[in-house]
Scaffold this motif. Structure first.
Motif, mmCIF file in Angstrom:
data_model
loop_
_atom_site.group_PDB
_atom_site.id
_atom_site.type_symbol
_atom_site.label_atom_id
_atom_site.label_comp_id
_atom_site.label_asym_id
_atom_site.label_seq_id
_atom_site.Cartn_x
_atom_site.Cartn_y
_atom_site.Cartn_z
ATOM 1 N N LEU A 71 0.609 -5.289 11.728
ATOM 2 C CA LEU A 71 1.427 -4.082 11.602
ATOM 3 C C LEU A 71 1.420 -3.581 10.170
ATOM 4 O O LEU A 71 1.467 -4.383 9.239
ATOM 5 C CB LEU A 71 2.887 -4.375 11.946
ATOM 6 N N LEU A 72 1.393 -2.291 10.012
ATOM 7 C CA LEU A 72 1.585 -1.684 8.703
ATOM 8 C C LEU A 72 3.044 -1.229 8.665
ATOM 9 O O LEU A 72 3.430 -0.289 9.348
ATOM 10 C CB LEU A 72 0.633 -0.505 8.489
ATOM 11 N N LEU A 73 3.861 -1.963 7.913
ATOM 12 C CA LEU A 73 5.299 -1.690 7.859
ATOM 13 C C LEU A 73 5.651 -0.811 6.676
ATOM 14 O O LEU A 73 5.045 -0.904 5.625
ATOM 15 C CB LEU A 73 6.077 -2.999 7.711
ATOM 16 N N ASN A 74 6.669 0.016 6.867
ATOM 17 C CA ASN A 74 7.313 0.718 5.769
ATOM 18 C C ASN A 74 8.811 0.521 5.958
ATOM 19 O O ASN A 74 9.255 0.141 7.047
ATOM 20 C CB ASN A 74 6.901 2.193 5.715
ATOM 21 N N PRO A 75 9.616 0.727 4.942
ATOM 22 C CA PRO A 75 11.054 0.461 5.059
ATOM 23 C C PRO A 75 11.762 1.251 6.165
ATOM 24 O O PRO A 75 12.755 0.792 6.711
ATOM 25 C CB PRO A 75 11.607 0.838 3.686
ATOM 26 N N GLU A 76 11.260 2.412 6.524
ATOM 27 C CA GLU A 76 11.908 3.250 7.535
ATOM 28 C C GLU A 76 11.519 2.882 8.963
ATOM 29 O O GLU A 76 12.139 3.355 9.905
ATOM 30 C CB GLU A 76 11.567 4.732 7.308
ATOM 31 N N LYS A 77 10.508 2.054 9.130
ATOM 32 C CA LYS A 77 10.004 1.730 10.474
ATOM 33 C C LYS A 77 11.060 0.976 11.275
ATOM 34 O O LYS A 77 11.654 0.028 10.818
ATOM 35 C CB LYS A 77 8.732 0.899 10.393
ATOM 36 N N ARG A 78 11.290 1.424 12.519
ATOM 37 C CA ARG A 78 12.227 0.767 13.424
ATOM 38 C C ARG A 78 11.446 -0.080 14.414
ATOM 39 O O ARG A 78 10.496 0.381 15.012
ATOM 40 C CB ARG A 78 13.051 1.803 14.202
ATOM 41 N N LEU A 79 11.859 -1.325 14.559
ATOM 42 C CA LEU A 79 11.277 -2.202 15.564
ATOM 43 C C LEU A 79 12.366 -2.492 16.598
ATOM 44 O O LEU A 79 13.500 -2.075 16.435
ATOM 45 C CB LEU A 79 10.758 -3.494 14.924
ATOM 46 N N ALA A 80 12.026 -3.231 17.636
ATOM 47 C CA ALA A 80 12.976 -3.463 18.720
ATOM 48 C C ALA A 80 14.282 -4.094 18.251
ATOM 49 O O ALA A 80 15.355 -3.698 18.684
ATOM 50 C CB ALA A 80 12.336 -4.327 19.793
ATOM 51 N N ARG A 81 14.211 -5.090 17.351
ATOM 52 C CA ARG A 81 15.418 -5.809 16.958
ATOM 53 C C ARG A 81 15.741 -5.753 15.470
ATOM 54 O O ARG A 81 16.708 -6.381 15.031
ATOM 55 C CB ARG A 81 15.298 -7.269 17.370
ATOM 56 N N THR A 82 14.936 -5.045 14.697
ATOM 57 C CA THR A 82 15.165 -5.007 13.251
ATOM 58 C C THR A 82 14.487 -3.781 12.655
ATOM 59 O O THR A 82 14.042 -2.908 13.374
ATOM 60 C CB THR A 82 14.649 -6.319 12.595
ATOM 61 N N THR A 83 14.421 -3.757 11.327
ATOM 62 C CA THR A 83 13.766 -2.639 10.650
ATOM 63 C C THR A 83 12.659 -3.175 9.748
ATOM 64 O O THR A 83 12.648 -4.357 9.391
ATOM 65 C CB THR A 83 14.765 -1.868 9.762
ATOM 66 N N GLY A 84 11.787 -2.297 9.370
ATOM 67 C CA GLY A 84 10.737 -2.660 8.433
ATOM 68 C C GLY A 84 11.311 -3.147 7.109
ATOM 69 O O GLY A 84 10.799 -4.073 6.497
ATOM 70 N N ALA A 85 12.405 -2.535 6.675
ATOM 71 C CA ALA A 85 13.044 -2.921 5.407
ATOM 72 C C ALA A 85 13.509 -4.378 5.453
ATOM 73 O O ALA A 85 13.327 -5.126 4.484
ATOM 74 C CB ALA A 85 14.216 -1.994 5.095
ATOM 75 N N ASP A 86 14.112 -4.792 6.575
ATOM 76 C CA ASP A 86 14.592 -6.177 6.699
ATOM 77 C C ASP A 86 13.429 -7.171 6.671
ATOM 78 O O ASP A 86 13.505 -8.215 6.032
ATOM 79 C CB ASP A 86 15.384 -6.362 7.998
ATOM 80 N N ILE A 87 12.369 -6.842 7.370
ATOM 81 C CA ILE A 87 11.201 -7.727 7.415
ATOM 82 C C ILE A 87 10.553 -7.809 6.042
ATOM 83 O O ILE A 87 10.237 -8.903 5.554
ATOM 84 C CB ILE A 87 10.181 -7.244 8.467
ATOM 85 N N MET A 88 10.377 -6.665 5.395
ATOM 86 C CA MET A 88 9.747 -6.639 4.081
ATOM 87 C C MET A 88 10.566 -7.421 3.056
ATOM 88 O O MET A 88 10.012 -8.150 2.235
ATOM 89 C CB MET A 88 9.533 -5.187 3.635
ATOM 90 N N ALA A 89 11.892 -7.289 3.113
ATOM 91 C CA ALA A 89 12.757 -8.013 2.175
ATOM 92 C C ALA A 89 12.656 -9.524 2.391
ATOM 93 O O ALA A 89 12.571 -10.290 1.429
ATOM 94 C CB ALA A 89 14.203 -7.556 2.339
ATOM 95 N N ALA A 90 12.636 -9.963 3.655
ATOM 96 C CA ALA A 90 12.534 -11.396 3.946
ATOM 97 C C ALA A 90 11.185 -11.952 3.507
ATOM 98 O O ALA A 90 11.117 -13.050 2.948
ATOM 99 C CB ALA A 90 12.751 -11.648 5.437
ATOM 100 N N PHE A 99 0.873 -1.167 0.000
ATOM 101 C CA PHE A 99 0.000 0.000 0.000
ATOM 102 C C PHE A 99 0.910 1.217 0.000
ATOM 103 O O PHE A 99 1.389 1.627 1.057
ATOM 104 C CB PHE A 99 -0.904 0.016 1.239
ATOM 105 N N LYS A 100 1.221 1.725 -1.186
ATOM 106 C CA LYS A 100 2.093 2.891 -1.325
ATOM 107 C C LYS A 100 3.420 2.668 -0.610
ATOM 108 O O LYS A 100 3.839 3.456 0.223
ATOM 109 C CB LYS A 100 1.398 4.147 -0.799
ATOM 110 N N GLY A 101 4.081 1.546 -0.897
ATOM 111 C CA GLY A 101 5.380 1.248 -0.304
ATOM 112 C C GLY A 101 5.314 0.669 1.090
ATOM 113 O O GLY A 101 6.330 0.524 1.746
#
Length: 100
Positions: free
Chosen positions: A51-70, A4-6
């Motif tokens: 969760l609505l993730l975007n690449p810039e989102k910071r989580l406790a142990r990772t980033t939205g970009a890492d989760i989205m890529a996986a 949804f828009k990235g």
């Protein structure tokens, strides 16, 4: 993958077998792409949140970009529990009987 828009709407499941182990998947696809062998070790997934993730989102142990890529590559992201500090393991090795 549904963007949804990235951004990606994902669902987070926790493991009933291992504390602090989480599985992130695309909400629209659910657990369909998670390998059966992983689900057997993970246990019956318990939905904890969406969760609505975007690449810039910071989580406790990772980033939205890492989760989205996986999720795009494998269909899921597995978050393992943090490693135990070695000095904390020594607490369990210490004798428990008092010696006077």
């Amino acid at each position: 993958m549904t963007y949804f828009k990235g951004k990606l709407l994902c669902e987070v499941f926790k493991s009933p077998r291992k504390d602090e182990m989480y599985l992130f998947v695309d909400k629209t696809r659910g657990l369909a792409e998670v390998p059966e062998t992983l689900l057997e070790r993970f246990g019956e997934p318990v939905s904890t949140m969406s969760l609505l993730l975007n690449p810039e989102k910071r989580l406790a142990r990772t980033t939205g970009a890492d989760i989205m890529a996986a999720i795009e590559e494998k269909g899921y992201y597995l978050q393992l529990p943090p490693a135990k500090e070695e000095y904390l393991l020594d607490l369990y090795r210490a004798p428990t009987e008092a010696k006077y």
